[in-house]
Write a protein that holds these residues in place. Sequence first.
Motif, short mmCIF file in Angstrom:
data_model
loop_
_atom_site.label_atom_id
_atom_site.label_comp_id
_atom_site.label_asym_id
_atom_site.label_seq_id
_atom_site.Cartn_x
_atom_site.Cartn_y
_atom_site.Cartn_z
N TYR A 167 -21.25 32.63 -36.38
CA TYR A 167 -21.31 32.78 -38.08
C TYR A 167 -20.36 32.21 -39.04
N SER A 168 -19.30 31.16 -37.61
CA SER A 168 -18.27 30.83 -37.74
C SER A 168 -18.24 29.04 -38.36
N ARG A 169 -17.47 28.69 -40.02
CA ARG A 169 -17.12 27.39 -39.98
C ARG A 169 -16.49 26.96 -39.80
N PHE A 170 -16.25 25.55 -39.72
CA PHE A 170 -14.69 24.70 -39.61
C PHE A 170 -15.09 23.34 -41.13
N ILE A 171 -13.62 22.90 -41.71
CA ILE A 171 -13.16 22.36 -42.11
C ILE A 171 -12.29 21.52 -41.26
N GLY A 172 -12.10 19.74 -41.52
CA GLY A 172 -11.31 19.02 -40.47
C GLY A 172 -11.19 18.58 -38.99
N ASP A 173 -10.34 18.78 -38.40
CA ASP A 173 -11.24 17.84 -37.44
C ASP A 173 -10.88 19.03 -35.96
N PHE A 174 -12.15 18.97 -35.48
CA PHE A 174 -13.04 20.29 -34.19
C PHE A 174 -11.70 20.20 -32.92
N THR A 175 -11.28 18.70 -32.54
CA THR A 175 -10.24 18.35 -31.70
C THR A 175 -9.25 19.72 -31.90
N LEU A 176 -8.73 19.55 -33.00
CA LEU A 176 -7.51 21.27 -32.67
C LEU A 176 -7.79 21.94 -32.35
N PHE A 177 -9.48 22.45 -33.08
CA PHE A 177 -9.91 23.51 -32.47
C PHE A 177 -10.35 23.85 -31.30
N ASP A 178 -10.87 23.02 -31.19
CA ASP A 178 -11.15 22.81 -29.45
C ASP A 178 -9.56 22.77 -28.44
N TYR A 179 -8.98 22.52 -28.51
CA TYR A 179 -7.40 22.05 -27.75
C TYR A 179 -6.85 23.21 -27.82
N LEU A 180 -6.75 24.13 -29.19
CA LEU A 180 -6.95 25.73 -28.20
C LEU A 180 -7.31 26.41 -27.94
N ARG A 181 -8.36 26.23 -27.89
CA ARG A 181 -9.54 27.18 -27.24
C ARG A 181 -9.62 27.32 -26.23
N GLY A 182 -9.41 28.24 -25.32
CA GLY A 182 -9.23 28.49 -23.70
C GLY A 182 -7.93 29.26 -23.50
N ARG A 183 -6.98 28.04 -24.56
CA ARG A 183 -5.31 28.75 -24.46
C ARG A 183 -4.62 29.39 -24.96
N GLU A 184 -5.29 30.85 -25.35
CA GLU A 184 -4.73 32.05 -26.65
C GLU A 184 -3.73 32.29 -25.41
N ASP A 185 -3.85 32.67 -23.59
CA ASP A 185 -3.20 33.67 -23.46
C ASP A 185 -1.79 32.64 -23.29
N ASN A 186 -0.48 33.62 -22.53
CA ASN A 186 0.65 33.11 -21.57
C ASN A 186 0.14 32.97 -20.07
N ASP A 187 0.36 31.26 -19.75
CA ASP A 187 0.54 31.06 -18.12
C ASP A 187 1.17 30.18 -17.75
N PRO A 188 2.69 31.37 -17.64
CA PRO A 188 3.89 30.56 -17.02
C PRO A 188 3.67 29.93 -15.53
N ASN A 189 2.80 30.21 -15.00
CA ASN A 189 2.49 29.71 -13.38
C ASN A 189 2.02 28.10 -13.87
N LEU A 190 2.03 27.46 -14.66
CA LEU A 190 0.96 26.37 -14.73
C LEU A 190 2.26 25.24 -14.21
N LYS A 191 1.64 23.42 -14.59
CA LYS A 191 3.16 23.09 -13.94
C LYS A 191 4.11 22.26 -15.35
N GLU A 192 3.31 22.95 -16.48
CA GLU A 192 3.43 22.76 -17.80
C GLU A 192 3.45 24.45 -18.57
N PRO A 193 4.42 25.17 -18.29
CA PRO A 193 3.78 27.02 -18.06
C PRO A 193 3.12 26.69 -20.32
N ARG A 194 2.72 27.59 -20.12
CA ARG A 194 2.36 27.87 -21.38
C ARG A 194 2.68 29.30 -21.76
N ILE A 195 3.50 29.56 -23.27
CA ILE A 195 4.27 30.43 -23.04
C ILE A 195 4.08 30.86 -25.68
N TRP A 196 2.94 31.87 -25.62
CA TRP A 196 3.28 32.14 -27.14
C TRP A 196 4.55 32.51 -27.83
#
Length: 294
Positions: free
Chosen positions: A217-246
């Motif tokens: 039931y969701s809609r979007f306006i703009g570039d879907f790539t931005l959404f797809d870029y963040l989807r699945g990366r919403e959690d912190n992961d300090p163990n990556l080669k490039e750590p992900r910390i929100w």
Amino acid sequence: MPDSQPSQNNTQILGTFASILGLLGIFLYFTAWIYRWAYFGYFQLEITQLSFPLRSFFFVPIQVFVGNGWAFTKTIVALFLVATAIKITLWFVEPLTVAFILPLSKPFNVVTRRKKWSKIKRLLRVIAKNFHQSPPSKFIRELATLVPVSLRKDLIIVIWLLIVLFWLARTQGWDDARRDAVNETSTLPVFTYIFSQEQLVLGRNLDDVFTDPSLKYSRFIGDFTLFDYLRGREDNDPNLKEPRIWRLLIENNKIIYCFFGLDKNADKKQVPAVLAIKTDKKGQVMILAPSIPK
């Protein structure tokens, strides 16, 4: 009669002091506004979208002038350079001040007021008649003779001070923003936002972090790539080669601005994508980025 002279002197001193304080307040506010404009502009945010208490603008310049050793060094060098620039500019325009007759030391009376008004009218006539007809050099000379000497000097000093304050605030704002965008140097707090399952299309389930929220039931306006870029990366992961910390950038006007930081080896031109979450309305999320992530 003898007491009138000291009283007049005290009034002049108080008036001068009030003028200096007013000018100082303008300089401090200008510096703080430019600093915040540069800092939040780095993260693709307009300062006009944010609201800050007025009193906070008078403390921000401390960060600009003495926030760290490099900022203090830039301030000292800038003061020396602006003093030199002011002196050279005043020396350059000094020949243009010879033709001016009316000194500010004259008592302010009806005659002086009429002379000033006549000069203002003459100034307007020069601008109206000679701007497009006279050569630029002649127009500048005629215009310069109509501006009081002391006012001309004050304008030169103020313009140069505004220029150096703009430069100091802009560079410091950009440097601080870059520092906070990189995980290893960031001073921003680590961020966690917990909300109901139906509120946002982004986010991980607390009981199952591997399941994506439904987009039925969701809609979007703009570039879907931005959404797809963040989807699945919403959690912190300090163990990556490039750590992900929100990290939390700012919460303002019931909107949370957050992003995950960059690696210290990231390109200097790289800017993190900022997620803007409206906390008062369900499901509304905006993603800000300077370009489409690859």
